[in-house]
Design a protein around this motif. Structure first.
Motif, PDB file in Angstrom:
ATOM      1  N   GLY A   1       0.800  -1.212   0.000  1.00 22.74           N
ATOM      2  CA  GLY A   1       0.000   0.000   0.000  1.00 22.74           C
ATOM      3  C   GLY A   1       0.829   1.256   0.000  1.00 22.74           C
ATOM      4  O   GLY A   1       2.042   1.230   0.222  1.00 22.74           O
ATOM      5  N   TRP A   2       0.156   2.324  -0.303  1.00 26.30           N
ATOM      6  CA  TRP A   2       0.713   3.672  -0.180  1.00 26.30           C
ATOM      7  C   TRP A   2      -0.135   4.448   0.816  1.00 26.30           C
ATOM      8  O   TRP A   2      -1.368   4.441   0.729  1.00 26.30           O
ATOM      9  CB  TRP A   2       0.737   4.388  -1.525  1.00 26.30           C
ATOM     10  N   TYR A   3       0.539   5.086   1.747  1.00 29.33           N
ATOM     11  CA  TYR A   3      -0.085   5.954   2.733  1.00 29.33           C
ATOM     12  C   TYR A   3       0.540   7.337   2.593  1.00 29.33           C
ATOM     13  O   TYR A   3       1.597   7.490   1.991  1.00 29.33           O
ATOM     14  CB  TYR A   3       0.148   5.418   4.146  1.00 29.33           C
TER      15      TYR A   3
ATOM     16  N   TRP B   1       7.369  -0.303   6.812  1.00 24.86           N
ATOM     17  CA  TRP B   1       7.193   1.017   6.209  1.00 24.86           C
ATOM     18  C   TRP B   1       8.461   1.454   5.494  1.00 24.86           C
ATOM     19  O   TRP B   1       9.577   1.196   5.958  1.00 24.86           O
ATOM     20  CB  TRP B   1       6.869   2.053   7.293  1.00 24.86           C
ATOM     21  N   GLY B   2       8.259   2.147   4.384  1.00 24.22           N
ATOM     22  CA  GLY B   2       9.368   2.796   3.715  1.00 24.22           C
ATOM     23  C   GLY B   2       9.721   4.086   4.433  1.00 24.22           C
ATOM     24  O   GLY B   2       9.070   4.495   5.395  1.00 24.22           O
ATOM     25  N   GLN B   3      10.754   4.745   3.927  1.00 22.74           N
ATOM     26  CA  GLN B   3      11.232   5.965   4.574  1.00 22.74           C
ATOM     27  C   GLN B   3      10.419   7.185   4.182  1.00 22.74           C
ATOM     28  O   GLN B   3      10.520   8.239   4.825  1.00 22.74           O
ATOM     29  CB  GLN B   3      12.713   6.198   4.243  1.00 22.74           C
ATOM     30  N   GLY B   4       9.628   7.071   3.149  1.00 23.67           N
ATOM     31  CA  GLY B   4       8.777   8.172   2.717  1.00 23.67           C
ATOM     32  C   GLY B   4       9.404   8.988   1.612  1.00 23.67           C
ATOM     33  O   GLY B   4      10.623   9.136   1.538  1.00 23.67           O
ATOM     34  N   THR B   5       8.550   9.525   0.757  1.00 23.80           N
ATOM     35  CA  THR B   5       8.999  10.413  -0.311  1.00 23.80           C
ATOM     36  C   THR B   5       8.053  11.617  -0.358  1.00 23.80           C
ATOM     37  O   THR B   5       6.838  11.464  -0.274  1.00 23.80           O
ATOM     38  CB  THR B   5       9.061   9.673  -1.662  1.00 23.80           C
ATOM     39  N   GLN B   6       8.631  12.784  -0.482  1.00 24.75           N
ATOM     40  CA  GLN B   6       7.846  14.021  -0.417  1.00 24.75           C
ATOM     41  C   GLN B   6       7.185  14.294  -1.765  1.00 24.75           C
ATOM     42  O   GLN B   6       7.846  14.263  -2.818  1.00 24.75           O
ATOM     43  CB  GLN B   6       8.741  15.198  -0.031  1.00 24.75           C
ATOM     44  N   VAL B   7       5.909  14.594  -1.715  1.00 28.38           N
ATOM     45  CA  VAL B   7       5.157  15.060  -2.881  1.00 28.38           C
ATOM     46  C   VAL B   7       4.620  16.450  -2.545  1.00 28.38           C
ATOM     47  O   VAL B   7       3.924  16.623  -1.549  1.00 28.38           O
ATOM     48  CB  VAL B   7       4.003  14.112  -3.233  1.00 28.38           C
TER      49      VAL B   7
ATOM     50  N   ALA C   1       2.074  15.931   0.662  1.00 26.12           N
ATOM     51  CA  ALA C   1       2.310  15.088   1.845  1.00 26.12           C
ATOM     52  C   ALA C   1       3.571  14.272   1.623  1.00 26.12           C
ATOM     53  O   ALA C   1       4.123  14.244   0.509  1.00 26.12           O
ATOM     54  CB  ALA C   1       1.129  14.156   2.082  1.00 26.12           C
ATOM     55  N   VAL C   2       3.989  13.610   2.679  1.00 23.80           N
ATOM     56  CA  VAL C   2       4.998  12.568   2.540  1.00 23.80           C
ATOM     57  C   VAL C   2       4.258  11.256   2.287  1.00 23.80           C
ATOM     58  O   VAL C   2       3.333  10.910   3.025  1.00 23.80           O
ATOM     59  CB  VAL C   2       5.879  12.448   3.799  1.00 23.80           C
TER      60      VAL C   2
END
Length: 118
Positions: A35-37, A108-114, A91-92
């Motif tokens: 998933g993507w959160y 969880w991944g580390q996150g990527t900024q959008v 969001a991240v």
């Protein structure tokens, strides 16, 4: 140690598109719902979309047909194609893996900024 490599975030104008990608390693990818959160400043993390190992998809109401999640079990990747982006999509974005064998087992991944801004 499970690893995720997320890519594809960045700055885009309203109405634009981005494609997020998450490559997982050190897990049996086909045994996980992917998933993507996202989490905006001052807000709780929320589901964007998720896809089961058999391809069933759930997505949030705010997606409104703008985003498409897909996975490639052979490559252990999950992508999120985002079209018609809005400023409120800023969001991240985090990649998530949830075991189908044990619901409590999540990664969880580390996150990527959008960032969506003109």
């Amino acid at each position: 140690q499970v690893q995720f490599v997320e890519s594809g975030g960045g700055l885009v104008q309203p109405g634009g598109s981005l494609r997020l990608s998450c490559a997982a390693s050190r897990i049996t990818f086909s045994l996980y719902t992917m998933g993507w959160y996202r989490q905006a400043p001052g807000k709780q993390r929320e589901l964007v979309a998720k896809i089961t190992n058999t391809g069933s998809i759930n997505d949030a109401d705010f997606v409104e047909g703008r985003f498409t999640i897909s996975r490639d079990n052979a490559k252990s990747t999950v992508d999120l194609q985002m079209n018609n982006l809005k400023p409120e999509d800023t969001a991240v974005y985090y990649c998530n893996a949830q075991s189908i064998m044990r619901v409590s087992q999540k990664y969880w991944g580390q996150g990527t900024q959008v960032t969506v801004s003109s």
